[in-house]
Design a protein around this motif. Structure first.
Motif, PDB file in Angstrom:
ATOM      1  N   ARG A   1      42.678  24.661  29.917  1.00 43.06           N
ATOM      2  CA  ARG A   1      41.837  26.028  29.905  1.00 43.06           C
ATOM      3  C   ARG A   1      42.984  27.201  29.954  1.00 43.06           C
ATOM      4  NH1 ARG A   1      37.848  26.189  27.961  1.00 43.06           N
ATOM      5  NH2 ARG A   1      37.035  27.669  29.265  1.00 43.06           N
TER       6      ARG A   1
ATOM      7  N   CYS B   1      42.708  33.647  32.485  1.00 45.42           N
ATOM      8  CA  CYS B   1      41.939  35.164  32.065  1.00 45.42           C
ATOM      9  C   CYS B   1      42.514  35.992  32.878  1.00 45.42           C
ATOM     10  CB  CYS B   1      40.705  34.485  31.962  1.00 45.42           C
ATOM     11  SG  CYS B   1      39.940  34.256  33.318  1.00 45.42           S
TER      12      CYS B   1
ATOM     13  N   THR C   1      45.128  37.016  37.568  1.00 43.41           N
ATOM     14  CA  THR C   1      44.726  35.983  36.692  1.00 43.41           C
ATOM     15  C   THR C   1      44.485  34.869  37.158  1.00 43.41           C
ATOM     16  OG1 THR C   1      47.003  35.242  36.479  1.00 43.41           O
ATOM     17  CG2 THR C   1      46.105  37.106  34.814  1.00 43.41           C
TER      18      THR C   1
ATOM     19  N   GLU D   1      40.526  30.156  33.518  1.00 48.86           N
ATOM     20  CA  GLU D   1      39.007  30.391  33.224  1.00 48.86           C
ATOM     21  C   GLU D   1      37.836  29.463  33.795  1.00 48.86           C
ATOM     22  OE1 GLU D   1      37.561  31.728  28.903  1.00 48.86           O
ATOM     23  OE2 GLU D   1      37.177  29.552  29.069  1.00 48.86           O
TER      24      GLU D   1
ATOM     25  N   GLU E   1      37.117  31.204  38.687  1.00 50.20           N
ATOM     26  CA  GLU E   1      36.933  32.681  39.490  1.00 50.20           C
ATOM     27  C   GLU E   1      35.963  32.511  40.344  1.00 50.20           C
ATOM     28  OE1 GLU E   1      34.930  33.342  35.550  1.00 50.20           O
ATOM     29  OE2 GLU E   1      36.689  32.160  36.062  1.00 50.20           O
TER      30      GLU E   1
ATOM     31  N   GLN F   1      35.676  38.064  35.086  1.00 51.57           N
ATOM     32  CA  GLN F   1      36.538  38.042  34.032  1.00 51.57           C
ATOM     33  C   GLN F   1      36.570  39.590  33.181  1.00 51.57           C
ATOM     34  OE1 GLN F   1      36.539  34.992  31.198  1.00 51.57           O
ATOM     35  NE2 GLN F   1      35.781  33.341  32.544  1.00 51.57           N
TER      36      GLN F   1
END
Length: 297
Positions: A162, A165, A229, A232, A235, A241
């Motif tokens: 992944r 982000c 960061t 992805e 979070e 994001q």
């Protein structure tokens, strides 16, 4: 509602497997009359004739043949449950190491499912940085570890790929400021890649938070005082994001790796590894879809 009794089903299976009541009684360490009584009680409960007693040997009727497959499964499931809950072979402790930033959303669900299957096994969860976890694993202090890396070391298994982000506060503006304010852990493996990408893009940055506490980072980012960061899909719900429309550099893909699954030799560790593997293979799907999969499974 009528309920089948495991004891009577066990006697029925024993008669079918041993070819008669006498041998079944010896196998079960019961008297012949006790086994015969259990079979009669089972037939009366179902209202069916299960055994053909017309010949010199006992044979199953059509109904008996149909019941036998179910009876085997029910007896086997009963024995599995009893074994899992009471057998000392399924006691002990497993140490699982997971980087801070990929504990959610998968690991709580993994622990819940594992506990349902192995309630007498304690899973000690260690949340740390990839570098620390690999050092602990090399010293034999962890049974299984997950890591976030750009490559896979020997005996490692990649569960997901992944991208990193940019993460910020909902409706935040910290990502627009220059120098760009960052919040990172001191030993975060993402940090050198992130600042390297900013340097290449010519974006000035300032490390306003450098800490060992993920909570400190989350609080700072939630207050829109810095950005961070994450991989992805991992979070937390109170962070989002950043839709930067190309004003921040693209970040590299990270591998979520598993170590210890192939070398443990323990069925309990193998089961925990299976659940971890299943959870993180779903990380390639949107978070909502992954959670739906777990709920439906």
């Amino acid at each position: 509602m009528r309920n089948l009794d495991i004891t009577t089903l066990r006697s029925f299976v024993a008669v079918a497997d041993n070819g008669g009541v006498t041998r079944a009684a010896g196998f079960l360490h019961l008297t012949q009359s006790a086994v015969s009584m259990q079979l009669k009680r089972l037939e009366e409960l179902l209202g069916l004739q299960l055994l053909d007693r017309s010949g010199r040997t006992i044979a199953l009727t059509a109904s008996g043949e149909q019941l036998l497959a179910y009876a085997r499964r029910m007896v086997a499931l009963n024995d599995e449950v009893i074994g899992r809950l009471t057998d000392q072979a399924y006691e002990g402790e497993i140490v699982l190491g997971v980087p801070h930033d990929i504990v959610y959303p998968a690991i709580p669900q993994v622990l819940q499912r594992f506990n349902a299957s192995f309630p007498r096994v304690k899973v000690q969860l260690i949340s740390s940085f990839t570098r620390s976890l690999k050092e602990q694993f090399s010293r034999g202090e962890c049974d299984l570890i997950l890591t976030t890396e750009t490559t896979t070391s020997e005996n490692g298994e990649t569960l997901a790929e992944r991208p990193l982000c940019w993460i910020g506060a909902p409706n935040g503006s910290a990502w627009r400021q220059r120098p760009l304010k960052l919040a990172f852990g001191r030993y975060c493996t993402f940090r050198p890649k992130v600042v390297g990408a900013l340097d290449v893009a010519g974006i000035a940055w300032d490390m306003v938070v450098e800490t060992d506490s993920d909570r400190t980072i989350e609080a700072t980012v939630s207050a829109d005082l810095a950005i961070h960061t994450m991989i992805e899909g991992t979070e937390p719900p109170h962070l989002v994001q950043i839709d930067h429309a190309g004003n921040l550099p693209e970040l590299p893909v990270q591998l979520i790796n598993l170590y210890g699954a192939e070398t443990s030799g323990s069925p309990m560790v193998s089961e925990l590894a299976f659940l971890v593997r299943k959870a993180f293979q779903n990380i390639s799907a949107p978070l909502a879809a992954a959670q739906s999969h777990w709920t439906a499974a």
